[in-house]
Design an enzyme around this catalytic site. Structure first.
Site, mmCIF file in Angstrom:
data_model
loop_
_atom_site.group_PDB
_atom_site.id
_atom_site.type_symbol
_atom_site.label_atom_id
_atom_site.label_comp_id
_atom_site.label_asym_id
_atom_site.label_seq_id
_atom_site.Cartn_x
_atom_site.Cartn_y
_atom_site.Cartn_z
ATOM 1 C CG PHE A 27 -39.397 -28.356 -3.872
ATOM 2 C CD1 PHE A 27 -38.083 -28.102 -3.522
ATOM 3 C CD2 PHE A 27 -40.404 -27.806 -3.087
ATOM 4 C CE1 PHE A 27 -37.771 -27.323 -2.413
ATOM 5 C CE2 PHE A 27 -40.109 -27.025 -1.983
ATOM 6 C CZ PHE A 27 -38.784 -26.783 -1.641
ATOM 7 C CG ASP A 80 -42.038 -23.123 -5.475
ATOM 8 O OD1 ASP A 80 -42.277 -22.123 -6.178
ATOM 9 O OD2 ASP A 80 -41.061 -23.856 -5.645
ATOM 10 C CG ASN A 129 -45.044 -26.615 5.255
ATOM 11 O OD1 ASN A 129 -46.163 -26.657 4.757
ATOM 12 N ND2 ASN A 129 -44.526 -25.506 5.756
ATOM 13 C CG PHE A 329 -36.649 -20.940 4.739
ATOM 14 C CD1 PHE A 329 -37.121 -20.310 3.594
ATOM 15 C CD2 PHE A 329 -36.842 -20.318 5.965
ATOM 16 C CE1 PHE A 329 -37.760 -19.079 3.671
ATOM 17 C CE2 PHE A 329 -37.478 -19.090 6.060
ATOM 18 C CZ PHE A 329 -37.941 -18.469 4.906
#
EC number: 5.4.99.27
Length: 349
Positions: A27, A80, A129, A329
């Site tokens: 990720f 994150d 992003n 998201f």
């Protein structure tokens, strides 16, 4: 209220399973501010690469290194902890002398570059992003492949991810308790998280109901339409429906759904009646948002991942790359690809 796991799928429920984030390197997030540092000013923009530490922890460590108060270090968004992420921090350090940030050391964190900047970097002040995700143990390659092809054309629902609602839905539960008791909430962070969860849940519900229609991207009288990539919107009228539909089909315009709150929602006539009916039973959350003076806003109903590409490493492992605008998201994309038992709630927005 529709449970997050039961929200309507745009492409139908995935036929296969898979793993998201088997390890942090699966990720990868690279923040895109949409601008370059000014090269002068009382602030310093610092681009960092981190793995295993959250944004606030790094910001506090940077403040300590620079011998400034923690409030003097800001960032555009939380990234994150359990991922490989690149993002910018901003430190207010007046004066001509530039600190040597190459000496800043923190386990799991590396300074990539830094430069002077005129303005403070504020929360939400980013363009988007870029994501690189690896899905492992994919049980149905053909299904995922077809879904990726379909997403290129039709996009995905622009749902707020489970992380908006907290682990186990704790933020939404907090909002409901607050709405039911009317007890003042002094903690600013709790207030922010709970109000955000409340309006996000209502938005998701409206989108989920709209997706049940045969043609989800069909413009109806009174829809609030948004120019792609812009925040402003206008209301569709019956006389313009044919032309507006063409522009929606070309992805020049986006149909929006309301983020409920105080003031007018923006839609009119048929579209307004639909939105009101979709959340008619959620009176407590709506009353809370109005009481706390959270202004209503609009958000695109669908999300089109930009620069979407993918590469199968083998029959059960696929690497997926795409770019999303700020506030959207990656997990809403993954949700349309595979069923996963992983808990999304710990993934920062």
């Amino acid at each position: 209220m529709i449970e997050f796991d039961n929200l309507t799928y745009l492409h139908g429920k995935p036929q296969g399973t898979g793993l998201l984030k088997a390890n942090p390197e699966d990720f990868v997030v690279v923040e895109d501010l949409g601008f370059e540092p000014d090269g002068e000013g009382e602030h310093i923009l610092v681009r960092i690469l981190k793995n295993g530490c959250n944004t606030r922890f790094v910001a506090d460590a940077l403040a300590k290194f620079l011998k400034i108060h923690a409030r003097e270090v800001s960032f555009a968004g939380q990234k994150d902890k359990h991922a490989v992420t690149e993002q910018w921090l901003c430190a207010r350090v007046p004066g001509k002398e530039m600190p040597d940030l190459s000496a800043f050391q923190l386990e799991g964190c590396q300074v990539l570059e830094y430069a002077r900047h005129k303005r403070k970097l504020r929360l939400g002040a980013l363009k988007g992003n870029a994501f690189t995700l690896v899905l492992r143990e994919v049980s149905n390659r053909d299904d995922v492949e077809q879904r990726l092809i379909d997403i290129c054309v039709k996009g995905v629902p622009n749902y707020f991810g489970a992380q908006r609602f907290g682990i186990g839905g704790s933020n939404l539960q907090g909002a409901l308790r607050w709405a039911q008791t009317n007890t003042p909430v002094r903690d600013r962070n709790k207030r922010s998280f709970w109000l955000s969860a409340a309006r996000s849940a209502l938005f998701n519900q409206i989108v989920a109901e709209r997706l049940k229609k045969a043609d989800v991207n069909q413009v109806v009288d009174g829809d609030a339409l948004q120019l792609a990539g812009r925040g402003s919107w206008f209301v569709a009228t019956t006389e313009e429906l044919a032309e507006l539909q063409r522009r929606v089909n070309d992805k020049v315009l986006m149909i929006t759904a309301v983020l409920p709150g105080s003031g007018e929602w923006g839609t009119q006539r048929e579209a307004l009646a639909f939105e009101q009916a979709a959340v008619a039973e959620e009176t407590e959350l709506q009353t809370l948002l109005v009481r706390e003076k959270v202004e209503a806003a609009r958000r695109a109903m669908l999300l089109y991942p930009q620069q979407l590409s993918w590469n199968w490493w083998d029959d059960v492992t696929v690497e997926i790359r795409f770019w999303l605008p700020a506030g959207s998201f990656a997990t809403s994309v993954v949700r349309e690809l595979i069923n996963t038992t992983g808990d999304y709630a710990h993934i920062a927005e």
